[in-house]
Design an enzyme around this catalytic site. Sequence first.
Site, PDB file in Angstrom:
ATOM      1  N   CYS A   1       0.847  -1.202   0.000  1.00 39.96           N
ATOM      2  CA  CYS A   1       0.000   0.000   0.000  1.00 39.96           C
ATOM      3  C   CYS A   1       0.880   1.247   0.000  1.00 39.96           C
ATOM      4  O   CYS A   1       1.733   1.420   0.883  1.00 39.96           O
ATOM      5  CB  CYS A   1      -0.915  -0.002   1.219  1.00 39.96           C
ATOM      6  SG  CYS A   1      -1.774   1.564   1.457  1.00 39.96           S
TER       7      CYS A   1
ATOM      8  N   CYS B   1       0.571   3.349   3.231  1.00 38.18           N
ATOM      9  CA  CYS B   1       1.230   2.671   4.359  1.00 38.18           C
ATOM     10  C   CYS B   1       2.738   2.856   4.259  1.00 38.18           C
ATOM     11  O   CYS B   1       3.414   3.053   5.284  1.00 38.18           O
ATOM     12  CB  CYS B   1       0.891   1.184   4.364  1.00 38.18           C
ATOM     13  SG  CYS B   1      -0.713   0.769   5.089  1.00 38.18           S
TER      14      CYS B   1
ATOM     15  N   HIS C   1      -3.878   0.979   8.321  1.00 40.37           N
ATOM     16  CA  HIS C   1      -4.479   0.785   7.005  1.00 40.37           C
ATOM     17  C   HIS C   1      -5.978   0.576   7.111  1.00 40.37           C
ATOM     18  O   HIS C   1      -6.446  -0.356   7.762  1.00 40.37           O
ATOM     19  CB  HIS C   1      -3.855  -0.420   6.278  1.00 40.37           C
ATOM     20  CG  HIS C   1      -4.410  -0.595   4.899  1.00 40.37           C
ATOM     21  ND1 HIS C   1      -3.916   0.089   3.813  1.00 40.37           N
ATOM     22  CD2 HIS C   1      -5.435  -1.339   4.438  1.00 40.37           C
ATOM     23  CE1 HIS C   1      -4.604  -0.239   2.734  1.00 40.37           C
ATOM     24  NE2 HIS C   1      -5.542  -1.109   3.080  1.00 40.37           N
TER      25      HIS C   1
ATOM     26  N   ASN D   1     -12.920  10.687  -1.167  1.00 41.06           N
ATOM     27  CA  ASN D   1     -13.429   9.964  -2.327  1.00 41.06           C
ATOM     28  C   ASN D   1     -13.565   8.495  -1.942  1.00 41.06           C
ATOM     29  O   ASN D   1     -12.644   7.926  -1.355  1.00 41.06           O
ATOM     30  CB  ASN D   1     -12.469  10.096  -3.514  1.00 41.06           C
ATOM     31  CG  ASN D   1     -12.423  11.505  -4.065  1.00 41.06           C
ATOM     32  OD1 ASN D   1     -13.450  12.184  -4.111  1.00 41.06           O
ATOM     33  ND2 ASN D   1     -11.252  11.955  -4.486  1.00 41.06           N
TER      34      ASN D   1
ATOM     35  N   HIS E   1      -6.159   3.470   0.537  1.00 40.13           N
ATOM     36  CA  HIS E   1      -5.841   3.705   1.946  1.00 40.13           C
ATOM     37  C   HIS E   1      -6.553   5.021   2.244  1.00 40.13           C
ATOM     38  O   HIS E   1      -6.255   6.048   1.608  1.00 40.13           O
ATOM     39  CB  HIS E   1      -4.326   3.803   2.164  1.00 40.13           C
ATOM     40  CG  HIS E   1      -3.889   4.071   3.573  1.00 40.13           C
ATOM     41  ND1 HIS E   1      -2.943   3.301   4.225  1.00 40.13           N
ATOM     42  CD2 HIS E   1      -4.236   5.044   4.453  1.00 40.13           C
ATOM     43  CE1 HIS E   1      -2.740   3.779   5.438  1.00 40.13           C
ATOM     44  NE2 HIS E   1      -3.514   4.840   5.602  1.00 40.13           N
TER      45      HIS E   1
ATOM     46  N   HIS F   1      -8.025   8.460   2.867  1.00 39.89           N
ATOM     47  CA  HIS F   1      -7.350   9.756   2.931  1.00 39.89           C
ATOM     48  C   HIS F   1      -8.371  10.866   2.798  1.00 39.89           C
ATOM     49  O   HIS F   1      -9.324  10.759   2.031  1.00 39.89           O
ATOM     50  CB  HIS F   1      -6.252   9.881   1.869  1.00 39.89           C
ATOM     51  CG  HIS F   1      -6.695   9.522   0.487  1.00 39.89           C
ATOM     52  ND1 HIS F   1      -6.813   8.212   0.075  1.00 39.89           N
ATOM     53  CD2 HIS F   1      -7.052  10.288  -0.567  1.00 39.89           C
ATOM     54  CE1 HIS F   1      -7.221   8.185  -1.192  1.00 39.89           C
ATOM     55  NE2 HIS F   1      -7.382   9.434  -1.609  1.00 39.89           N
TER      56      HIS F   1
HETATM   57  P1  AMP Z   1      -7.871   9.732  -4.642  1.00 38.88           P
HETATM   58  O1  AMP Z   1      -8.045   9.941  -6.128  1.00 38.88           O
HETATM   59  O2  AMP Z   1      -8.945  10.369  -3.812  1.00 38.88           O
HETATM   60  O3  AMP Z   1      -7.640   8.280  -4.303  1.00 38.88           O
HETATM   61  O4  AMP Z   1      -6.571  10.532  -4.262  1.00 38.88           O
HETATM   62  C1  AMP Z   1      -5.288   9.985  -4.310  1.00 38.88           C
HETATM   63  C2  AMP Z   1      -4.334  11.149  -4.252  1.00 38.88           C
HETATM   64  O5  AMP Z   1      -3.048  10.645  -3.947  1.00 38.88           O
HETATM   65  C3  AMP Z   1      -4.221  11.916  -5.571  1.00 38.88           C
HETATM   66  O6  AMP Z   1      -4.587  13.276  -5.364  1.00 38.88           O
HETATM   67  C4  AMP Z   1      -2.742  11.766  -5.933  1.00 38.88           C
HETATM   68  O7  AMP Z   1      -2.202  12.916  -6.532  1.00 38.88           O
HETATM   69  C5  AMP Z   1      -2.112  11.473  -4.591  1.00 38.88           C
HETATM   70  N1  AMP Z   1      -0.856  10.749  -4.617  1.00 38.88           N
HETATM   71  C6  AMP Z   1      -0.564   9.643  -5.349  1.00 38.88           C
HETATM   72  N2  AMP Z   1       0.694   9.226  -5.096  1.00 38.88           N
HETATM   73  C7  AMP Z   1       1.210  10.090  -4.170  1.00 38.88           C
HETATM   74  C8  AMP Z   1       2.465  10.202  -3.506  1.00 38.88           C
HETATM   75  N3  AMP Z   1       3.485   9.335  -3.733  1.00 38.88           N
HETATM   76  N4  AMP Z   1       2.635  11.210  -2.631  1.00 38.88           N
HETATM   77  C9  AMP Z   1       1.653  12.087  -2.407  1.00 38.88           C
HETATM   78  N5  AMP Z   1       0.442  12.030  -2.990  1.00 38.88           N
HETATM   79  C10 AMP Z   1       0.215  11.057  -3.864  1.00 38.88           C
HETATM   80 ZN    ZN Z   2      -2.366   1.415   3.617  1.00 38.18          ZN
END
Ligand code: AMP
Ligand code: ZN
Length: 114
Positions: free
Chosen positions: A4, A7, A46, A87, A98, A100
């Site tokens: 993940c 994680c 997680h 989302n 995970h 957020h």
């Molecule tokens: P969601 O589309 O709600 O699942 O949001 C996932 C978010 O994670 C997106 O806004 C991505 O730009 C962000 N994201 C993906 N990989 C990383 C990373 N390595 N570091 C920081 N943010 C990330």
């Molecule tokens: Zn996770």
Amino acid sequence: MADCLFCRIVAGEIPATLIHEDDGVVAFADIRPQAPLHVLIVPRRHVATLNDLTEADDALVGRMLRTAAAIAQAHGYADRGYRTVFNCNGDAGQTVFHLHLHLLAGRGLGWPPG
Ligand code: AMP
Ligand code: ZN
């Protein structure tokens, strides 16, 4: 969960720009910011989606939301305004499974969202 992404960020195995961390949550800058301030607040533990929360997680979700509010305040956006978004699954565009909380601030945000 070893595979993940978030994680691994929480564990320090993948670099991120940390904004805040405590015993329950970690906040870091989104790698593809959609606003001048775009922060993700995640639980250390997680949890895949909103659907996976239980009553035992109520304080954790409160911590996530209050952390978002504190970060917005610290960056000067408390009065001007900001948005918080979870989302959940495909139609909402969830790409990282995970839990957020997105914090977006620094520009006018349209409603309804796309
Ligand atoms: P969601 O589309 O709600 O699942 O949001 C996932 C978010 O994670 C997106 O806004 C991505 O730009 C962000 N994201 C993906 N990989 C990383 C990373 N390595 N570091 C920081 N943010 C990330
Ligand atoms: Zn996770």
